[in-house]
Design a protein around this motif. Sequence first.
Motif, short mmCIF file in Angstrom:
data_model
loop_
_atom_site.label_atom_id
_atom_site.label_comp_id
_atom_site.label_asym_id
_atom_site.label_seq_id
_atom_site.Cartn_x
_atom_site.Cartn_y
_atom_site.Cartn_z
N LEU A 1 0.75 -1.23 0.05
CA LEU A 1 0.08 -0.24 0.16
C LEU A 1 0.68 1.31 0.04
CD1 LEU A 1 -2.86 1.16 0.36
CD2 LEU A 1 -2.55 1.23 2.60
N ASN A 2 0.65 2.23 -0.79
CA ASN A 2 1.19 3.49 -0.89
C ASN A 2 0.87 4.48 0.43
OD1 ASN A 2 2.66 2.84 -3.40
ND2 ASN A 2 0.87 3.60 -4.36
N MET A 3 1.87 4.87 0.91
CA MET A 3 1.84 5.77 2.09
C MET A 3 2.15 7.22 1.20
SD MET A 3 3.41 6.32 5.92
CE MET A 3 5.17 6.94 5.46
N ARG A 4 1.18 8.14 1.57
CA ARG A 4 1.54 9.50 0.85
C ARG A 4 1.62 10.52 2.00
NH1 ARG A 4 -0.39 9.40 -4.36
NH2 ARG A 4 -1.17 7.33 -5.12
N SER A 5 2.10 11.84 1.33
CA SER A 5 2.66 12.90 1.80
C SER A 5 1.16 13.79 2.64
CB SER A 5 3.54 13.79 1.44
OG SER A 5 2.93 14.19 0.23
N GLY A 6 0.08 13.48 2.25
CA GLY A 6 -1.03 14.10 2.65
C GLY A 6 -2.15 13.22 2.45
N PRO A 7 -3.34 13.74 2.77
CA PRO A 7 -4.76 12.73 2.94
C PRO A 7 -5.45 12.94 1.62
CG PRO A 7 -4.99 14.83 3.75
CD PRO A 7 -3.54 14.89 3.64
N GLY A 8 -4.71 12.27 0.60
CA GLY A 8 -5.52 12.17 -0.77
C GLY A 8 -4.45 11.44 -1.90
N THR A 9 -4.93 11.10 -3.09
CA THR A 9 -4.31 10.44 -4.12
C THR A 9 -3.53 11.42 -4.86
OG1 THR A 9 -6.35 10.66 -5.46
CG2 THR A 9 -5.84 8.58 -4.23
N ASN A 10 -3.79 12.52 -4.67
CA ASN A 10 -3.05 13.70 -5.25
C ASN A 10 -1.64 14.10 -4.65
OD1 ASN A 10 -4.91 14.86 -3.36
ND2 ASN A 10 -4.54 17.01 -3.90
N TYR A 11 -1.68 13.74 -3.61
CA TYR A 11 -0.24 14.01 -2.82
C TYR A 11 0.85 12.95 -3.20
CZ TYR A 11 -2.63 16.90 0.47
OH TYR A 11 -3.23 18.09 0.89
N PRO A 12 1.95 13.14 -3.21
CA PRO A 12 3.20 12.30 -3.58
C PRO A 12 3.11 10.87 -2.73
CG PRO A 12 3.91 14.47 -3.43
CD PRO A 12 2.42 14.47 -2.76
N ILE A 13 3.62 10.09 -3.44
CA ILE A 13 3.87 8.84 -2.55
C ILE A 13 5.06 8.94 -1.96
CG2 ILE A 13 4.27 6.24 -3.01
CD1 ILE A 13 2.36 6.33 -5.56
N MET A 14 5.05 8.41 -0.81
CA MET A 14 6.46 8.73 0.04
C MET A 14 7.34 7.10 -0.12
SD MET A 14 5.13 10.87 3.44
CE MET A 14 6.53 10.51 4.23
N LEU A 15 6.20 6.04 0.28
CA LEU A 15 6.94 4.80 0.33
C LEU A 15 5.77 3.68 0.26
CD1 LEU A 15 6.30 3.77 3.32
CD2 LEU A 15 8.15 5.32 3.70
N SER A 16 6.11 2.50 0.08
CA SER A 16 4.96 1.43 0.21
C SER A 16 5.25 0.45 1.39
CB SER A 16 4.96 0.68 -1.30
OG SER A 16 4.78 1.26 -2.30
N ILE A 17 3.98 0.07 1.83
CA ILE A 17 3.98 -0.59 3.21
C ILE A 17 3.44 -1.95 2.68
CG2 ILE A 17 3.01 -0.86 5.25
CD1 ILE A 17 2.76 2.13 5.20
N PRO A 18 4.22 -3.26 3.12
CA PRO A 18 3.61 -4.37 2.61
C PRO A 18 2.33 -4.65 3.28
CG PRO A 18 6.15 -4.45 3.55
CD PRO A 18 5.56 -3.14 3.82
N SER A 19 1.35 -5.16 2.46
CA SER A 19 -0.14 -5.94 3.08
C SER A 19 0.32 -6.74 4.20
CB SER A 19 -0.58 -6.48 1.95
OG SER A 19 -2.06 -6.97 2.52
#
Length: 118
Positions: A40-58
């Motif tokens: 799952l992508n972790m983003r810098s803000g609360p929305g899909t328009n924010y940059p992806i910071m990293l991915s977290i394993p399910s």
Amino acid sequence: MGKLKMIGMVSVMMASLFFSSSNALAVQHYTISTNSGVPLNMRSGPGTNYPIMLSIPSGSSVPYYCYARGTTVTGKYGTSNIWDQIQWEDSRGVMNIGYVSDTYVYTGSDGPVGVRCD
């Protein structure tokens, strides 16, 4: 009462207040889960328009801090505009705080489970 004894009693009282109140500040941990098992992508803000910071394993357990409203997403646990602020350590060992859609976090609730982020 002697000065040293008084200082000792005050120290014990302050320590007991700290330890009893620290339980109220305990961070909850919840599990990230995707339908397909992909990270799952972790983003810098609360929305899909924010940059992806990293991915977290399910299947990962993450500390949860607060929630914010943002982009509406449909995920494993329904459709929602709630985004959870969480923490995850990247491959370099750096702790990152960012947002994931609540629809991929098993909190046991369809609504917010904590405080709103400032």
